[in-house]
Design an enzyme around this catalytic site. Structure first.
Site, mmCIF file in Angstrom:
data_model
loop_
_atom_site.group_PDB
_atom_site.id
_atom_site.type_symbol
_atom_site.label_atom_id
_atom_site.label_comp_id
_atom_site.label_asym_id
_atom_site.label_seq_id
_atom_site.Cartn_x
_atom_site.Cartn_y
_atom_site.Cartn_z
ATOM 1 N N GLY A 125 0.934 -1.083 0.006
ATOM 2 C CA GLY A 125 0.101 -0.089 0.071
ATOM 3 C C GLY A 125 0.720 1.318 0.122
ATOM 4 C CG HIS A 126 -1.293 4.853 0.237
ATOM 5 N ND1 HIS A 126 -2.381 5.590 -0.070
ATOM 6 C CD2 HIS A 126 -1.441 4.541 1.409
ATOM 7 C CE1 HIS A 126 -3.320 5.758 0.851
ATOM 8 N NE2 HIS A 126 -2.680 4.979 1.853
#
Length: 352
Positions: A237-238
């Site tokens: 994820g970011h």
């Protein structure tokens, strides 16, 4: 076809050769299928009979492996590792293929020497590709992407705007690097999208498996540090920061803003919730859900990421539950009978 004498192979592997140094070897194979022109390996004495019955031209074995009359043996400290090195000797050297006429490369792209760009690949404005790198057919290299030296971007992989990767990086087919992170805020009656305007930086010697995704940061950078290996169907994820030499196996999901220390390992189908820190050298067991920080060197396993010893202890206890329940009910019946007897005795001793 490449051919090496056993003397050449033994020098390359740092092995002690027992046998014919002049014998030529033309390839590698498994222990059971190797022919007289091929080399194989055996990790321990369990494979002694199979070596004696087999036709392999040479066998890589451990330092204490028994001698076998009429067989060429190369003695090394770690047979499996040395066999990997032997396999590498027989891999064909990549031949630069240049730019296929079916590729679309923007005129502003910076290209070093000895590169290969396959048919239907797209390389957008401002990108740069380092020496010896390969971009296979159908790959998409977005604007301002930087690719280091001797990288391999496989067919249909995607590197989106501003992604930076170091040297000797492998991005396997179908992987997407730099896609938008997943972020929304509830506003009155709908989910309002949070712009993801950061980027992804991948350091040297990283490998990302087929159909895996590394999302770009909302702000700042999502990092994959040097030497990390990511299996197929993994999501990072970011704004996460994955340390050096981390191993992430198939179907792992790492939420946003997770920090992973160097040399941590993730078993298949494990997951980490957002804003969690995984310490250096930690081990996350398969199918584990990590909801809290994990200390350096700690092993966790289970639905809520308990310590390995506690999870195994609880699992073992669960296996004993039917027997414990049966014994508990026996004791309940005995206690009920005892209480009944006590009540009976107390009743008989009361003064009329």
């Amino acid at each position: 076809m490449m051919n090496y004498s056993l003397e050449q192979i033994s020098r390359q592997l740092g092995a002690i050769l027992e046998g014919e140094g002049e014998k030529l070897i033309s390839g590698i194979a498994s222990l059971d299928s190797a022919t007289d022109e091929q080399i194989t390996f055996a990790e321990d004495e369990r494979f002694l009979a199979r070596i004696e019955q087999g036709a392999a031209g040479a066998v890589i074995v451990g330092e204490g492996f028994p001698a076998i009359a009429g067989k060429n043996l190369l003695r090394v400290p770690q047979p499996r590792l040395s066999f990997i090195y032997a396999v590498e000797m027989f891999l064909p050297e990549p031949v630069p293929g240049g730019i296929d006429t079916g590729a679309k490369v923007h005129e502003s792209v910076t290209l070093a020497g000895d590169i290969t760009i396959g048919a239907c690949a797209v390389v957008c404005a401002g990108a740069s590709i380092g020496a010896g790198s390969v971009v296979q057919s159908g790959a998409y290299i977005g604007p301002d992407v930087v690719i280091g030296e001797r990288c391999r971007i496989e067919a249909n992989a995607t590197l989106l705007d501003g992604v930076v990767i170091g040297d000797r990086v492998i991005i396997h087919s179908g992987a997407v690097i730099g896609g938008e992170g997943f972020g929304f805020v509830w506003v009155k009656d709908h989910h309002h999208k949070v712009p993801q305007v950061g980027r992804v930086a991948i350091e040297n010697d990283v490998e990302v498996g087929c159909n895996s995704c590394v999302d770009r940061a909302a702000l700042g950078v999502t990092y994959i540090r040097r030497g990390t290996k990511i299996d197929n169907h993994v999501h990072v994820g970011h704004n996460s920061d994955i340390g050096e030499d981390v191993i992430i196996t198939g179907q792992v999901g790492i939420s946003g803003s997770v920090t992973v220390g160097d040399r941590a390992m993730f078993g298949g189908q494990s997951g980490v919730v957002d804003h969690v820190t995984i310490g250096e050298g930690a081990l996350i067991g398969a199918s584990t859900l990590v909801t809290h920080d994990v200390a350096a060197g700690e092993s966790v396993w289970g639905f809520t990421g308990k310590t390995m010893s506690k999870a195994k202890h609880e699992l073992a206890a669960m296996g004993r539950l039917p027997e414990l329940l049966r014994r508990f009910r026996q004791q309940e019946r005995k206690l009920a009978a005892l209480k009944s007897r006590i009540d009976e005795l107390e009743g008989s001793t009361k003064t009329p």
